[in-house]
Scaffold this motif. Structure first.
Motif, PDB file in Angstrom:
ATOM      1  N   ILE A  30      -6.012  -2.507  -5.322  1.00 29.18           N
ATOM      2  CA  ILE A  30      -6.041  -1.751  -4.065  1.00 29.18           C
ATOM      3  C   ILE A  30      -7.183  -2.245  -3.171  1.00 29.18           C
ATOM      4  N   ALA A  31      -8.350  -2.477  -3.745  1.00 27.11           N
ATOM      5  CA  ALA A  31      -9.491  -2.939  -2.956  1.00 27.11           C
ATOM      6  C   ALA A  31      -9.231  -4.318  -2.362  1.00 27.11           C
ATOM      7  N   GLN A  33      -6.336  -5.672  -1.661  1.00 25.18           N
ATOM      8  CA  GLN A  33      -5.324  -5.556  -0.622  1.00 25.18           C
ATOM      9  C   GLN A  33      -5.937  -5.049   0.675  1.00 25.18           C
ATOM     10  N   MET A  34      -6.825  -4.092   0.572  1.00 22.24           N
ATOM     11  CA  MET A  34      -7.465  -3.541   1.765  1.00 22.24           C
ATOM     12  C   MET A  34      -8.376  -4.573   2.420  1.00 22.24           C
ATOM     13  N   LEU A  35      -9.086  -5.370   1.618  1.00 18.47           N
ATOM     14  CA  LEU A  35      -9.986  -6.373   2.166  1.00 18.47           C
ATOM     15  C   LEU A  35      -9.235  -7.554   2.767  1.00 18.47           C
ATOM     16  N   SER A  37      -6.163  -7.760   4.051  1.00 15.71           N
ATOM     17  CA  SER A  37      -5.184  -7.549   5.109  1.00 15.71           C
ATOM     18  C   SER A  37      -5.774  -6.756   6.267  1.00 15.71           C
ATOM     19  N   GLY A  38      -6.834  -7.283   6.824  1.00 12.27           N
ATOM     20  CA  GLY A  38      -7.425  -6.565   7.946  1.00 12.27           C
ATOM     21  C   GLY A  38      -8.166  -7.501   8.868  1.00 12.27           C
TER      22      GLY A  38
END
Length: 59
Positions: A30-31, A33-35, A37-38
């Motif tokens: 999860i971490a 993916q958040m890092l 894709s931004g």
């Protein structure tokens, strides 16, 4: 015989470690993916690249 089975805790540590590994793995996925894709993270990486590759605005 059934009481002996209920008191046997030899496999409990393996199950606990497996659960810990599963939770940590899910948190890492999860971490990442958040890092990954931004725009803010991409902008940060680009700024670090500019600062490391030569003279330029390192703000």
């Amino acid at each position: 015989m059934f009481k002996k089975f209920l008191k046997d805790e030899s496999g409990a540590q393996v199950v606990e470690y497996a659960l810990i590994i599963a939770v940590v793995s899910i948190a890492l996925v999860i971490a990442l993916q958040m890092l990954g894709s931004g725009a803010p993270f991409t902008n940060f990486i680009n700024r670090v690249g500019v600062c490391l590759n030569g003279p330029g605005p390192c703000v």
